[in-house]
Design an enzyme around this catalytic site. Structure first.
Site: not given
Lengths: 86, 409
Positions: B161, B299, B310, B331, B336, B395
């Protein structure tokens, strides 16, 4: 399948796979020089022709084939040698 | 070191193909999520996604290229074509000085699966020679290079990501250092398949709000229940700012800072420390103070963990200024886009700066005490933006942050 039908089908496969306008795929068009086919295109073309025409094509059978008309001639020969009638 | 400007934008997204369509949809708070139409999703826990709509590859690319590529490469090529045309950069003048950097999270999963299906059904002789190069993760960059003629540095980050952000950040460094004068940079992913939906479902990462797809992606909302998988590509042209100005190019924004950090913490859950440290390092790299920052494109995935973490990371990095800046998650509209997310979000951030408009976080209904910053809820908001950040967290604990500044400063 007549030679004419074979010819039409080969040209339609080439149009589809190479993304060229149908009028570019003339019988005397040269695969490498005019249609810019490379070795990967040749492998793919062979796989598709095996499927559509019920024949098996040796790995290097397309190596000596220069033009679209020669592809059609090769197919006719292989079909007759391999006893494909439909 | 040289300064770096963004001179071209290209976008293929679930809320629009083409940058201006994409931006208009962001400004209008458009939802891009709906029921999955690409395949029968009836047996899956998640049956919604943000699909790119109305994309006919042969409308944009030669048929010959289309039959040799999986969808993520096609998206990358279309976005690159747009960005390059927008920048009016002439690559042919010095092709060795122009590079390509295109990230992806997965590469060509749909083609891998289709090829496996052919292998099982018909055997190895039936496999196309284009199957392998059609799905390799580095081939979006490879095709962009081949089709544009760019012959400088080439890269293909696969940091999940964060890949799109890393691709742009690394490209920024290459231009800054003088390894290239310009870079085509961005990200692409197209992985809407039952396998990928099911695997993210197994991680409990996806929203299961199947009965209400339009509000499924709701970053920072108390009732958020996971992210919505999307697809697409974003590409930008980065250029030596001086050279760009000398040739009269339009500069959307300047890239001024970049940093990556690793959490060394958890497979899927990002850490507050790693994300905060990434933002601080990016600000230091840019030479700007936290108080200079007006906007953060978060994000903001809409997972319970990410959005709270975040928020905490922004507070840790910005101190009291965290409550004065705006933080939105696009998003909420796009879903995403995985390896393309950072790239389309960099475009959104650059345009927010250039046009003085903050894209909103849509679907924000119920405040969450753990996400208590100004998330620009519901509607776009006019605001002068001098400096903005774009965050991506992946990740594996991989964090990337870009800092963009208004071009005139």
């Amino acid at each position: 399948m007549t030679t004419m039908e074979l010819d039409t089908q080969v040209k339609s496969i080439l149009t589809e796979r190479l993304g060229l306008p149908a009028e570019a795929i003339t019988s005397d068009a040269r695969l490498v020089e005019d249609l810019e086919m490379d070795s990967l295109d040749a492998v793919e073309l062979a796989i598709q022709m095996e499927r559509e025409f019920g024949i098996s094509i040796e790995e290097d059978a397309l190596r000596d084939v220069g033009t679209v008309a020669e592809v059609v001639a090769l197919l006719e020969r292989l079909r007759s040698e391999q006893g494909v009638t439909v | 070191m040289r300064r770096v400007g963004i001179t071209g934008l290209g976008a293929v997204t679930p809320i629009g193909i083409g940058t201006e369509t994409f931006w208009a949809a962001l400004a209008a708070g458009t939802n891009g999520v709906g029921p999955i139409t690409r395949f029968d999703a009836s047996g899956l826990p998640t049956r919604i996604a943000a699909e790119v709509k109305g994309f006919t590859p042969t409308d944009h690319l030669p048929r010959r290229d289309v039959v040799r590529t999986d969808t993520f490469i096609q998206y990358a090529l279309v976005a690159a074509q747009e960005a390059l045309g927008d920048s009016k950069l002439d690559i042919e003048r010095q092709p060795e000085r122009v590079g390509v950097s295109v990230g992806t999270g997965f590469g060509g999963i749909p083609l891998i699966l289709a090829t496996d299906g052919t292998l099982r059904a018909e055997g190895p002789a039936a496999l196309s020679p284009y199957a392998l190069p059609g799905c390799l993760p580095n081939m979006a960059a490879g095709w962009v290079s081949m089709r544009t003629g760019a012959r400088g540095p080439i890269a293909a980050p696969t940091t999940a990501c964060a890949a799109g952000t890393q691709a742009i950040g690394d490209a920024f460094r290459l231009v800054q250092r003088g390894d290239a004068d310009a870079m085509l940079a961005g990200g692409a992913d197209a992985l809407l398949t039952p396998l990928v939906i099911a695997c993210f479902g197994a991680l409990r990462a996806l929203s299961t709000r199947n009965d209400d797809p339009a509000t499924a992606s709701r970053p920072f909302d108390r009732d958020r229940d996971g992210f919505v998988l999307a697809e697409g590509a974003g590409m930008v042209v980065l250029e030596d700012l001086e050279a760009a100005r000398a040739r009269g190019a339009h500069v959307y924004a300047e890239v001024v800072g970049y940093a990556m950090t690793a959490d060394a913490h958890h497979l899927t859950a990002s850490s507050t420390e790693g994300a905060a440290r990434g933002m601080r390092l990016a600000l230091a790299d840019a030479g700007v103070r936290p108080e200079d920052v007006d906007y953060i494109n978060a994000h903001g995935t809409s997972t319970p963990h990410n959005d709270a973490n975040e928020t905490a990371a922004i507070k840790a990095a910005f101190g009291p200024h965290a409550r004065r800046l705006a933080v939105s998650s696009t998003k909420s509209m796009t879903g995403h886009l995985i390896g393309a997310a950072g790239a389309v979000e960099a475009i959104a951030t650059a345009l927010a700066i250039e046009r003085g408009l903050l894209p909103p976080t849509i679907n924000y209904r119920t405040p969450d005490p753990a996400c208590d910053l100004d998330v620009v809820p519901g509607h776009a908001r006019p605001a002068a933006v001098r400096v903005a950040l774009s965050n991506s967290f992946a990740f594996g604990g991989m964090n990337a942050t870009l800092v963009l500044r208004r071009a005139s400063e």
